[in-house]
Design a protein around this motif. Structure first.
Motif, PDB file in Angstrom:
ATOM      1  N   GLU A   5       0.110   8.526   5.793  1.00 21.56           N
ATOM      2  CA  GLU A   5      -1.080   9.027   6.483  1.00 21.56           C
ATOM      3  C   GLU A   5      -2.086   9.622   5.505  1.00 21.56           C
ATOM      4  OE1 GLU A   5      -0.268  11.623   9.715  1.00 21.56           O
ATOM      5  OE2 GLU A   5       1.002  10.185  10.785  1.00 21.56           O
ATOM      6  N   GLU A   6      -1.569  10.422   4.546  1.00 26.21           N
ATOM      7  CA  GLU A   6      -2.469  10.998   3.545  1.00 26.21           C
ATOM      8  C   GLU A   6      -3.083   9.896   2.684  1.00 26.21           C
ATOM      9  OE1 GLU A   6       0.666  11.888   4.193  1.00 26.21           O
ATOM     10  OE2 GLU A   6       1.056  13.986   3.621  1.00 26.21           O
ATOM     11  N   PHE A   7      -2.257   8.877   2.377  1.00 23.56           N
ATOM     12  CA  PHE A   7      -2.736   7.756   1.573  1.00 23.56           C
ATOM     13  C   PHE A   7      -3.877   7.036   2.285  1.00 23.56           C
ATOM     14  CE2 PHE A   7      -2.899   3.448   0.031  1.00 23.56           C
ATOM     15  CZ  PHE A   7      -2.674   3.572  -1.338  1.00 23.56           C
ATOM     16  N   GLN A   8      -3.703   6.767   3.560  1.00 26.04           N
ATOM     17  CA  GLN A   8      -4.735   6.058   4.319  1.00 26.04           C
ATOM     18  C   GLN A   8      -6.013   6.888   4.424  1.00 26.04           C
ATOM     19  OE1 GLN A   8      -2.985   4.897   8.069  1.00 26.04           O
ATOM     20  NE2 GLN A   8      -1.771   3.243   7.144  1.00 26.04           N
ATOM     21  N   PHE A  56       7.324   6.695  -2.417  1.00 21.44           N
ATOM     22  CA  PHE A  56       6.466   7.879  -2.423  1.00 21.44           C
ATOM     23  C   PHE A  56       5.181   7.620  -1.629  1.00 21.44           C
ATOM     24  CE2 PHE A  56       3.021  10.345  -4.387  1.00 21.44           C
ATOM     25  CZ  PHE A  56       3.519  11.643  -4.290  1.00 21.44           C
ATOM     26  N   ILE A  57       4.593   6.443  -1.830  1.00 19.59           N
ATOM     27  CA  ILE A  57       3.363   6.098  -1.108  1.00 19.59           C
ATOM     28  C   ILE A  57       3.641   5.922   0.384  1.00 19.59           C
ATOM     29  CG2 ILE A  57       1.598   4.289  -0.841  1.00 19.59           C
ATOM     30  CD1 ILE A  57       1.704   3.902  -3.879  1.00 19.59           C
ATOM     31  N   LYS A  58       4.749   5.278   0.716  1.00 19.79           N
ATOM     32  CA  LYS A  58       5.108   5.101   2.124  1.00 19.79           C
ATOM     33  C   LYS A  58       5.348   6.455   2.797  1.00 19.79           C
ATOM     34  CE  LYS A  58       7.289   0.517   1.697  1.00 19.79           C
ATOM     35  NZ  LYS A  58       8.583  -0.215   1.739  1.00 19.79           N
ATOM     36  N   LEU A  67      -6.931  -3.909   7.839  1.00 19.52           N
ATOM     37  CA  LEU A  67      -7.177  -3.566   6.438  1.00 19.52           C
ATOM     38  C   LEU A  67      -6.181  -2.552   5.892  1.00 19.52           C
ATOM     39  CD1 LEU A  67     -11.078  -3.376   6.175  1.00 19.52           C
ATOM     40  CD2 LEU A  67      -9.564  -5.210   5.483  1.00 19.52           C
ATOM     41  N   LEU A  68      -5.843  -1.540   6.677  1.00 16.21           N
ATOM     42  CA  LEU A  68      -4.932  -0.506   6.195  1.00 16.21           C
ATOM     43  C   LEU A  68      -3.518  -1.056   5.994  1.00 16.21           C
ATOM     44  CD1 LEU A  68      -6.154   2.507   8.359  1.00 16.21           C
ATOM     45  CD2 LEU A  68      -6.475   2.185   5.899  1.00 16.21           C
ATOM     46  N   LYS A  69      -3.063  -1.839   6.945  1.00 14.69           N
ATOM     47  CA  LYS A  69      -1.735  -2.448   6.835  1.00 14.69           C
ATOM     48  C   LYS A  69      -1.685  -3.420   5.647  1.00 14.69           C
ATOM     49  CE  LYS A  69       1.594  -5.240   9.465  1.00 14.69           C
ATOM     50  NZ  LYS A  69       1.836  -5.931  10.758  1.00 14.69           N
TER      51      LYS A  69
END
Length: 278
Positions: free
Chosen positions: A18-21, A12-14, A46-48
């Motif tokens: 984009e919205e998560f980041q 779900f997060i994957k 950091l995001l990765k």
């Protein structure tokens, strides 16, 4: 929390990456503006890395989580990135995870009983917070260990540079000592002196103490042992520049260097005498 549900949450997060980041950056405050700087200076994405950490936490891959935290700790310490930024970033990750757990729950609500729902929420809370706490603990230990080792290595290098053994002829060298000699530094002096006598085949070592105003009792006793070691290696020790303050302390302590070294007035006088006779 069941393995299937853990996998569903990470998927779900994957899916909403984009919205998560975007949400994570909005939560991150000061760190958000330094994302590119940190990437360029330390090659740290950091995001990765946040996504990787979340996968390890939610899927309860503790060994990989701890190993990753240790790598992160070293990377942040190596590139002198502050702990304040890391804490802010991890807390932003924590808040963002909870936001998406809420979103996930909204999309997957069924006719669960209140007791089942409460049990799931409790399991989520324990899983996520325990995982993030494990990450932070391993990160800080790794960061601190690397910093301590770096400081120790730098101090050792500085101390070795502060023990300059200067050859003035094939078999004679001078060791001018200045500043404070503490317990740590006398260890360095011992190591450097004995190894250089062996390496340089020094027969006479002139140790100038004119830059030393004082030594504590423990250091004086240790210095006496260093002179003993010099003698045992077949090298003559000559001490110059003993100051009145240090001599008075040695008199009151009934300590003498005479057994292992000869003493002269000044380094200049000693060198003049030495070159006249050689």
């Amino acid at each position: 929390m069941e393995k299937l549900q853990q996998k569903q949450i990470t998927d779900f997060i994957k899916y909403h990456r984009e919205e998560f980041q975007t949400k994570l950056l909005s939560e991150a405050g000061n760190v958000a503006g330094k994302i590119n700087d940190i990437l360029q200076s330390g090659n740290i994405d950091l995001l990765k890395n946040a996504e990787k950490m979340i996968m390890f936490v939610v899927e309860k891959r503790d060994n990989e989580l701890i190993s990753f935290a240790q790598q992160e700790g070293v990377a942040w310490a190596k590139h002198a990135l502050t702990l304040t930024l890391k804490l802010e970033w991890v807390h932003a990750i924590r808040r963002t995870i909870w936001h998406y757990l809420y979103e996930f729950d909204l999309e997957n609500t069924n006719e669960r009983s209140i007791s089942d729902y409460r049990e799931t929420i409790f399991q989520m809370e324990q899983l996520v917070n325990d995982g993030i706490d494990k990450f932070l603990n391993s990160f800080f230990i790794s960061y601190s260990t690397f910093k301590d080792e770096l400081i120790s290595a730098q101090r050792k290098m500085v101390e070795h540079l502060s023990v300059p053994i200067i050859p003035i002829s094939p078999f004679v060298a001078v060791l001018p000592l200045i500043g404070v000699i503490d317990v740590y530094r006398i260890d360095t002096i011992e190591e450097k002196v004995l190894s250089e006598i062996s390496n340089l085949k020094i027969r006479t070592l002139i140790i100038d103490l004119s830059g030393i105003t004082d030594m504590d009792i423990e250091v004086i006793h240790h210095f006496q042992k260093v002179l003993s070691g010099v003698s045992l290696m077949g090298c003559e020790a000559v001490i110059t520049g003993l100051r009145a303050e240090l001599v008075r302390k040695m008199i009151h302590l009934d300590i003498s260097f005479d057994e292992y070294a000869s003493t002269k007035g000044t380094l200049q006088q000693t060198l003049t005498t030495y070159f006249k006779t050689n």
